[in-house]
Design a protein around this motif. Sequence first.
Motif, PDB file in Angstrom:
ATOM      1  N   UNK A   1       0.825  -1.215   0.000  1.00 40.89           N
ATOM      2  CA  UNK A   1       0.000   0.000   0.000  1.00 40.89           C
ATOM      3  C   UNK A   1       0.854   1.257   0.000  1.00 40.89           C
ATOM      4  N   UNK A   2       2.058   1.168   0.542  1.00 40.30           N
ATOM      5  CA  UNK A   2       2.953   2.328   0.606  1.00 40.30           C
ATOM      6  C   UNK A   2       3.965   2.365  -0.534  1.00 40.30           C
TER       7      UNK A   2
ATOM      8  N   UNK B   1       5.619   6.388   4.976  1.00 37.35           N
ATOM      9  CA  UNK B   1       6.225   6.166   3.664  1.00 37.35           C
ATOM     10  C   UNK B   1       7.075   4.908   3.739  1.00 37.35           C
ATOM     11  N   UNK B   2       7.243   4.267   2.613  1.00 33.78           N
ATOM     12  CA  UNK B   2       8.098   3.090   2.516  1.00 33.78           C
ATOM     13  C   UNK B   2       9.555   3.535   2.642  1.00 33.78           C
ATOM     14  N   UNK B   3      10.290   2.938   3.566  1.00 34.87           N
ATOM     15  CA  UNK B   3      11.722   3.227   3.736  1.00 34.87           C
ATOM     16  C   UNK B   3      12.513   2.424   2.699  1.00 34.87           C
TER      17      UNK B   3
ATOM     18  N   UNK C   1       9.464  -0.053  13.704  1.00 41.37           N
ATOM     19  CA  UNK C   1      10.554  -0.543  14.553  1.00 41.37           C
ATOM     20  C   UNK C   1      11.586  -1.323  13.750  1.00 41.37           C
ATOM     21  N   UNK C   2      11.137  -2.019  12.707  1.00 40.60           N
ATOM     22  CA  UNK C   2      12.042  -2.796  11.851  1.00 40.60           C
ATOM     23  C   UNK C   2      12.744  -1.925  10.812  1.00 40.60           C
ATOM     24  N   UNK C   3      12.360  -0.662  10.713  1.00 36.81           N
ATOM     25  CA  UNK C   3      12.969   0.238   9.745  1.00 36.81           C
ATOM     26  C   UNK C   3      12.472   0.044   8.321  1.00 36.81           C
ATOM     27  N   UNK C   4      11.334  -0.634   8.169  1.00 39.03           N
ATOM     28  CA  UNK C   4      10.797  -0.884   6.826  1.00 39.03           C
ATOM     29  C   UNK C   4       9.920   0.252   6.332  1.00 39.03           C
ATOM     30  N   UNK C   5       9.348   1.013   7.260  1.00 37.53           N
ATOM     31  CA  UNK C   5       8.601   2.219   6.909  1.00 37.53           C
ATOM     32  C   UNK C   5       9.111   3.348   7.784  1.00 37.53           C
ATOM     33  N   UNK C   6       8.734   4.555   7.422  1.00 40.62           N
ATOM     34  CA  UNK C   6       9.128   5.725   8.202  1.00 40.62           C
ATOM     35  C   UNK C   6       7.966   6.708   8.238  1.00 40.62           C
TER      36      UNK C   6
END
Length: 111
Positions: free
Chosen positions: A16-17, A76-78, A55-60
């Motif tokens: 979705x992101x 947003x997608x990291x 927390x996993x750094x996959x999104x921001x």
Amino acid sequence: MSERGMQELALLLLTALANAPRHGYAIAQEVKTITDGRVAPRTGALYGALDRLLAEGLIQVEREEVMGGRARRVFALAPAGRERLEAEAERLAATVREVRRRLADGTTAPA
């Protein structure tokens, strides 16, 4: 990649992101669109999954805004999320290729 497959909700949230940042409600609506209404994440599950992905750094969090007196975060997608989503898409595509091969010729891999 020897990693286990991603849970469906996480995969759908990253998807979705993938093409645009969105706030929580818009993400939920996009998931419903992606799945043709099959998946409609509840608020608790949605925000719990978003917190895990953060927390996993996959999104921001791209930004925080106030709409109608309520604060909301736009996600947003990291870069790491894009890489993980691409890897997961390839893993799923490989599985689908194998399913189709087996259905077409009736063969199975040796045990």
